[in-house]
Design a protein around this motif. Structure first.
Motif, mmCIF file in Angstrom:
data_model
loop_
_atom_site.group_PDB
_atom_site.id
_atom_site.type_symbol
_atom_site.label_atom_id
_atom_site.label_comp_id
_atom_site.label_asym_id
_atom_site.label_seq_id
_atom_site.Cartn_x
_atom_site.Cartn_y
_atom_site.Cartn_z
ATOM 1 N N PRO A 192 -9.935 -11.775 3.513
ATOM 2 C CA PRO A 192 -11.186 -12.023 2.783
ATOM 3 C C PRO A 192 -11.642 -10.863 1.906
ATOM 4 O O PRO A 192 -12.581 -11.020 1.120
ATOM 5 C CB PRO A 192 -12.199 -12.287 3.905
ATOM 6 C CG PRO A 192 -11.657 -11.545 5.071
ATOM 7 C CD PRO A 192 -10.169 -11.619 4.960
ATOM 8 N N ILE A 193 -10.993 -9.724 2.026
ATOM 9 C CA ILE A 193 -11.406 -8.552 1.251
ATOM 10 C C ILE A 193 -10.634 -8.465 -0.062
ATOM 11 O O ILE A 193 -11.217 -8.339 -1.138
ATOM 12 C CB ILE A 193 -11.204 -7.264 2.080
ATOM 13 C CG1 ILE A 193 -12.055 -7.324 3.351
ATOM 14 C CG2 ILE A 193 -11.544 -6.028 1.259
ATOM 15 C CD1 ILE A 193 -11.853 -6.151 4.275
ATOM 16 N N ASP A 194 -9.291 -8.524 0.023
ATOM 17 C CA ASP A 194 -8.484 -8.379 -1.199
ATOM 18 C C ASP A 194 -7.232 -9.254 -1.172
ATOM 19 O O ASP A 194 -6.292 -9.010 -1.911
ATOM 20 C CB ASP A 194 -8.085 -6.911 -1.397
ATOM 21 C CG ASP A 194 -7.280 -6.355 -0.218
ATOM 22 O OD1 ASP A 194 -6.887 -7.144 0.668
ATOM 23 O OD2 ASP A 194 -7.042 -5.137 -0.177
ATOM 24 N N ASN A 195 -7.195 -10.245 -0.329
ATOM 25 C CA ASN A 195 -6.051 -11.146 -0.169
ATOM 26 C C ASN A 195 -4.912 -10.517 0.627
ATOM 27 O O ASN A 195 -3.836 -11.103 0.724
ATOM 28 C CB ASN A 195 -5.517 -11.659 -1.509
ATOM 29 C CG ASN A 195 -5.865 -13.110 -1.747
ATOM 30 O OD1 ASN A 195 -6.440 -13.766 -0.886
ATOM 31 N ND2 ASN A 195 -5.526 -13.617 -2.913
ATOM 32 N N GLY A 196 -5.128 -9.350 1.180
ATOM 33 C CA GLY A 196 -4.120 -8.722 2.039
ATOM 34 C C GLY A 196 -2.954 -8.155 1.260
ATOM 35 O O GLY A 196 -2.090 -8.896 0.813
ATOM 36 N N ALA A 197 -2.917 -6.847 1.108
ATOM 37 C CA ALA A 197 -1.843 -6.199 0.347
ATOM 38 C C ALA A 197 -0.939 -5.401 1.283
ATOM 39 O O ALA A 197 0.008 -5.936 1.836
ATOM 40 C CB ALA A 197 -2.428 -5.312 -0.748
ATOM 41 N N ILE A 198 -1.245 -4.111 1.459
ATOM 42 C CA ILE A 198 -0.489 -3.157 2.291
ATOM 43 C C ILE A 198 0.902 -2.881 1.724
ATOM 44 O O ILE A 198 1.387 -1.768 1.790
ATOM 45 C CB ILE A 198 -0.349 -3.606 3.763
ATOM 46 C CG1 ILE A 198 -1.702 -3.943 4.372
ATOM 47 C CG2 ILE A 198 0.294 -2.510 4.609
ATOM 48 C CD1 ILE A 198 -1.629 -4.453 5.806
ATOM 49 N N ASN A 199 1.530 -3.896 1.147
ATOM 50 C CA ASN A 199 2.908 -3.789 0.651
ATOM 51 C C ASN A 199 2.916 -3.835 -0.872
ATOM 52 O O ASN A 199 2.671 -4.889 -1.460
ATOM 53 C CB ASN A 199 3.748 -4.932 1.219
ATOM 54 C CG ASN A 199 5.214 -4.788 0.913
ATOM 55 O OD1 ASN A 199 5.597 -4.129 -0.043
ATOM 56 N ND2 ASN A 199 6.050 -5.407 1.721
ATOM 57 N N PRO A 200 3.174 -2.706 -1.566
ATOM 58 C CA PRO A 200 3.176 -2.708 -3.033
ATOM 59 C C PRO A 200 4.197 -3.664 -3.642
ATOM 60 O O PRO A 200 3.974 -4.178 -4.743
ATOM 61 C CB PRO A 200 3.500 -1.255 -3.384
ATOM 62 C CG PRO A 200 3.042 -0.463 -2.205
ATOM 63 C CD PRO A 200 3.330 -1.334 -1.026
ATOM 64 N N ALA A 201 5.309 -3.904 -2.961
ATOM 65 C CA ALA A 201 6.310 -4.840 -3.486
ATOM 66 C C ALA A 201 5.744 -6.260 -3.501
ATOM 67 O O ALA A 201 5.956 -7.016 -4.461
ATOM 68 C CB ALA A 201 7.576 -4.786 -2.638
ATOM 69 N N ARG A 202 5.019 -6.640 -2.469
ATOM 70 C CA ARG A 202 4.383 -7.955 -2.422
ATOM 71 C C ARG A 202 3.310 -8.073 -3.498
ATOM 72 O O ARG A 202 3.179 -9.100 -4.169
ATOM 73 C CB ARG A 202 3.789 -8.179 -1.033
ATOM 74 C CG ARG A 202 2.901 -9.429 -0.893
ATOM 75 C CD ARG A 202 1.419 -9.024 -0.992
ATOM 76 N NE ARG A 202 0.505 -10.089 -0.615
ATOM 77 C CZ ARG A 202 -0.027 -10.964 -1.448
ATOM 78 N NH1 ARG A 202 0.310 -10.938 -2.732
ATOM 79 N NH2 ARG A 202 -0.882 -11.866 -1.016
ATOM 80 N N SER A 203 2.507 -7.010 -3.694
ATOM 81 C CA SER A 203 1.457 -7.034 -4.704
ATOM 82 C C SER A 203 2.045 -7.151 -6.106
ATOM 83 O O SER A 203 1.528 -7.901 -6.947
ATOM 84 C CB SER A 203 0.609 -5.765 -4.596
ATOM 85 O OG SER A 203 0.005 -5.667 -3.321
ATOM 86 N N THR A 204 3.125 -6.430 -6.367
ATOM 87 C CA THR A 204 3.773 -6.488 -7.677
ATOM 88 C C THR A 204 4.369 -7.860 -7.931
ATOM 89 O O THR A 204 4.310 -8.389 -9.049
ATOM 90 C CB THR A 204 4.865 -5.414 -7.761
ATOM 91 O OG1 THR A 204 4.285 -4.125 -7.507
ATOM 92 C CG2 THR A 204 5.527 -5.400 -9.136
ATOM 93 N N ALA A 205 4.953 -8.449 -6.901
ATOM 94 C CA ALA A 205 5.610 -9.747 -7.053
ATOM 95 C C ALA A 205 4.639 -10.825 -7.492
ATOM 96 O O ALA A 205 5.027 -11.755 -8.220
ATOM 97 C CB ALA A 205 6.275 -10.150 -5.734
ATOM 98 N N THR A 206 3.383 -10.740 -7.066
ATOM 99 C CA THR A 206 2.398 -11.738 -7.486
ATOM 100 C C THR A 206 1.692 -11.341 -8.778
ATOM 101 O O THR A 206 1.425 -12.192 -9.623
ATOM 102 C CB THR A 206 1.353 -11.948 -6.382
ATOM 103 O OG1 THR A 206 0.831 -10.673 -5.976
ATOM 104 C CG2 THR A 206 1.971 -12.620 -5.174
ATOM 105 N N ALA A 207 1.401 -10.056 -8.946
ATOM 106 C CA ALA A 207 0.608 -9.620 -10.094
ATOM 107 C C ALA A 207 1.307 -9.893 -11.422
ATOM 108 O O ALA A 207 0.661 -10.264 -12.408
ATOM 109 C CB ALA A 207 0.296 -8.131 -9.975
ATOM 110 N N LEU A 208 2.613 -9.730 -11.477
ATOM 111 C CA LEU A 208 3.335 -9.885 -12.737
ATOM 112 C C LEU A 208 3.474 -11.336 -13.164
ATOM 113 O O LEU A 208 3.861 -11.609 -14.306
ATOM 114 C CB LEU A 208 4.710 -9.225 -12.641
ATOM 115 C CG LEU A 208 4.692 -7.711 -12.394
ATOM 116 C CD1 LEU A 208 6.104 -7.135 -12.510
ATOM 117 C CD2 LEU A 208 3.745 -6.991 -13.357
#
Length: 292
Positions: free
Chosen positions: A196-212
Motif C-alpha cells: 500500500p505504500i509503493d507497490n512493493g519494490a526492494i528489488n531494483p531489477a523488478r522495479s526496472t522491469a515494470t518501469a520501462l
C-alpha cells in the motif's frame, strides 16, 4: 565453496573457482530473475483476484528460483542483495556487475514477454496501464499518497532486513534446504507490508522491469527504487561484516596463542613422540647388549 550458502573469507577476490563459472552463474541469475518477475507480475497484472497477494506470489517465485538455481549461481536474483552480500564478504566483487546486469536483463525479458502476449490479444488491452498499475511510485503515484521521504526510508529498512535474512539463513552452520523458504517468506512479508505504500519494490531489477514498460512517470521515479534498496543492503552488509570481525577478534583475544595457562597440545604431542622414540632406542640398545 558455494557463494551464498557458505561464508566466504573477506579476502576473497574472485568468483567461486570451483563453481560453474562466471558466465554460467550470470545466465542462471538472469533465469532466476526471469522466473521471479514472471511469477510476481503475472499475479499482479493478469490475475489480481486469484486470492493470493502479489507479495506472496513474488515470495514463492523467489523461493522456487533459489531452490532451483541457487546451488549453482548463488541465488541472489536481486541487485541490492548481490551488493549487500559482497559488502558482507560473502561474495567476491568481481561477479557483482555481471550478476546485476543479468538480473536486470532477466527481469526485462519477463516484462517483454508479457508485452508481446498483451499485444497479440485480439482485444485492445491497455498494456501501459497494466504495467503502470504494477510499477513502484511515490507521492501522487503511491496508492496511499506516501511522500518521497517516507518511501525512501521504508525501502531502505526493508532492503536491509531482506539482506539480513539472506545472510542469517545461509550461514555455514545452517541447513541449505531451509534457506529458500526463509528468504522467500521474508520477501513475501516485506512486499505485502510495502504494497500500500509503493507497490512493493526492494528489488531494483523488478522495479526496472515494470518501469520501462509503464507510463513515463515510472521511469522518472525509478532512481529511488535503485538508491533505497542498494543503500539498505549496503548498510546490512557493512553491519554484518563489522559484527563478524568483532566476533573473531573477541574470540582470538579470549584464547591467546601464547597463554601460559593454556596447554600447547602441539608441543605435548611432539614431546610425547620424541620420548617414545628415545625409549624405544634404549630398549633396542639393551636388547643388543643382552645378546652379546
Amino acid at each position: 565453496m558455494h557463494p551464498i550458502s557458505q561464508e566466504a573469507p573477506s579476502t576473497d577476490t574472485g568468483y567461486d573457482d570451483n563453481g560453474p563459472g562466471l558466465l554460467t552463474g550470470s545466465l542462471l541469475e538472469a533465469l532466476g530473475s526471469f522466473l521471479l518477475v514472471l511469477g510476481g507480475l503475472g499475479v499482479t497484472m493478469l490475475n489480481p483476484q486469484a486470492g493470493i497477494a502479489p507479495g506472496v506470489a513474488f515470495g514463492l517465485a523467489l523461493a522456487a528460483a533459489i531452490a532451483a538455481f541457487g546451488r549453482l549461481s548463488g541465488g541472489y536474483f536481486n541487485p541490492a542483495v548481490t551488493l549487500g552480500l559482497a559488502m558482507a564478504g560473502r561474495l567476491a566483487w568481481r561477479p557483482v556487475l555481471p550478476f546485476v546486469m543479468a538480473q536486470v536483463l532477466g527481469g526485462l525479458a519477463a516484462s517483454g514477454l508479457f508485452w508481446v502476449i498483451f499485444s497479440a490479444h485480439p482485444q485492445d488491452i491497455q498494456t501501459t496501464g497494466l504495467f503502470s498499475a504494477a510499477a513502484n511510485g511515490y507521492a501522487e503515484h503511491s496508492s496511499t499518497q506516501f511522500p518521497i521521504a517516507s518511501v525512501l526510508l521504508i525501502e531502505v529498512a526493508a532492503a536491509a532486513l531482506l539482506t539480513a535474512v539472506v545472510l542469517g539463513s545461509t550461514g555455514r552452520s545452517l541447513s541449505r534446504a531451509a534457506a529458500p523458504f526463509a528468504i522467500g517468506l521474508g520477501y513475501a512479508v516485506l512486499l505485502t507490508m510495502l504494497a500500500p505504500i509503493d507497490n512493493g519494490a526492494i528489488n531494483p531489477a523488478r522495479s526496472t522491469a515494470t518501469a520501462l514498460f509503464a507510463e513515463p512517470w515510472a521511469a522518472q521515479q525509478l532512481w529511488l527504487f535503485w538508491l533505497a534498496p542498494l543503500l539498505g543492503a549496503l548498510i546490512a552488509g557493512l553491519l554484518y561484516r563489522s559484527f563478524e570481525l568483532a566476533t573473531r577478534s573477541g574470540h582470538a583475544e579470549s584464547t591467546p596463542a601464547n597463554d601460559p595457562g593454556t596447554p600447547d597440545t602441539t608441543d605435548t604431542a611432539a614431546g610425547s613422540a620424541a620420548a617414545a622414540a628415545t625409549l624405544a632406542a634404549r630398549r633396542d640398545t639393551a636388547d643388543d647388549d643382552g645378546t652379546r
